[in-house]
Design an enzyme around this catalytic site. Structure first.
Site, PDB file in Angstrom:
ATOM      1  CG  HIS A  55       0.857  -5.571   2.058  1.00 32.52           C
ATOM      2  ND1 HIS A  55      -0.326  -5.465   1.375  1.00 32.52           N
ATOM      3  CD2 HIS A  55       0.746  -6.699   2.798  1.00 32.52           C
ATOM      4  CE1 HIS A  55      -1.118  -6.482   1.674  1.00 32.52           C
ATOM      5  NE2 HIS A  55      -0.489  -7.251   2.541  1.00 32.52           N
ATOM      6  CD  GLU A  57       2.692  -1.763  -2.584  1.00 28.22           C
ATOM      7  OE1 GLU A  57       2.398  -2.145  -3.726  1.00 28.22           O
ATOM      8  OE2 GLU A  57       2.566  -2.497  -1.587  1.00 28.22           O
ATOM      9  CB  CYS A  83      -3.439  -4.793  -1.457  1.00 30.02           C
ATOM     10  SG  CYS A  83      -3.007  -3.858   0.020  1.00 30.02           S
ATOM     11  CB  CYS A  93      -0.676  -0.908  -0.414  1.00 26.91           C
ATOM     12  SG  CYS A  93       0.168  -1.974   0.788  1.00 26.91           S
TER      13      CYS A  93
END
Length: 151
Positions: A55, A57, A83, A93
């Site tokens: 992801h 981040e 998320c 995240c």
């Protein structure tokens, strides 16, 4: 304190990064920029940058040393709300940002109910004391990168 113009500039960069994501029909294309308290860009990342499960981040955080003290004064700019739950990794995240001590997150777009029915990223961050700022004026740009998922 970060100015609104600076917030928009960094968030626009996050949206630009989202355009670099390898396409996926099972995940959003997201960009993230981590900016230190002094305004220095510490790291950038985007979804699926080095691994199909990355992801944005997470990719940006991975470029910094674990426990980097600059994160405790940083702002993370993300084209999509971090998320709050995920299947591909043990920590979503939002929890990674909380563990890193990030006090401020700026997003363009709240996660829609597409892959999870109740994204809890903002709620998790706020419950941990982080400030979450939404700049909806960039939401359409963030959505456009993900148009293939939304139709």
């Amino acid at each position: 304190m970060t100015s609104p113009a600076t917030d928009l500039d960094h968030l626009r960069r996050a949206v630009e990064l989202s355009r670099l994501c390898p396409p996926s029909m099972t995940a959003f294309s997201v960009g993230a920029v981590i900016v230190g308290a002094d305004g220095e860009v510490l790291a950038e990342g985007f979804s699926r940058e080095t691994d199909p499960h990355d992801h944005a981040e997470e990719a940006a955080l991975a470029k910094l040393p674990a426990g980097d003290p600059r994160l405790r004064g940083a702002t993370v700019y993300s084209s999509l709300e971090p998320c709050g739950q995920r299947a591909s990794r043990p920590a979503p995240c939002a929890r990674l940002l909380i563990a890193a001590g990030v006090p401020r997150v700026v997003v363009a777009w709240r996660e829609p109910d597409l892959f999870v029915t109740d994204c809890q990223g903002t709620a998790l961050l706020e419950a941990a004391g982080a400030e979450v700022v939404e700049l909806p004026e960039l939401a359409e740009e963030a959505r456009a990168v993900n148009a293939h998922l939304l139709h």
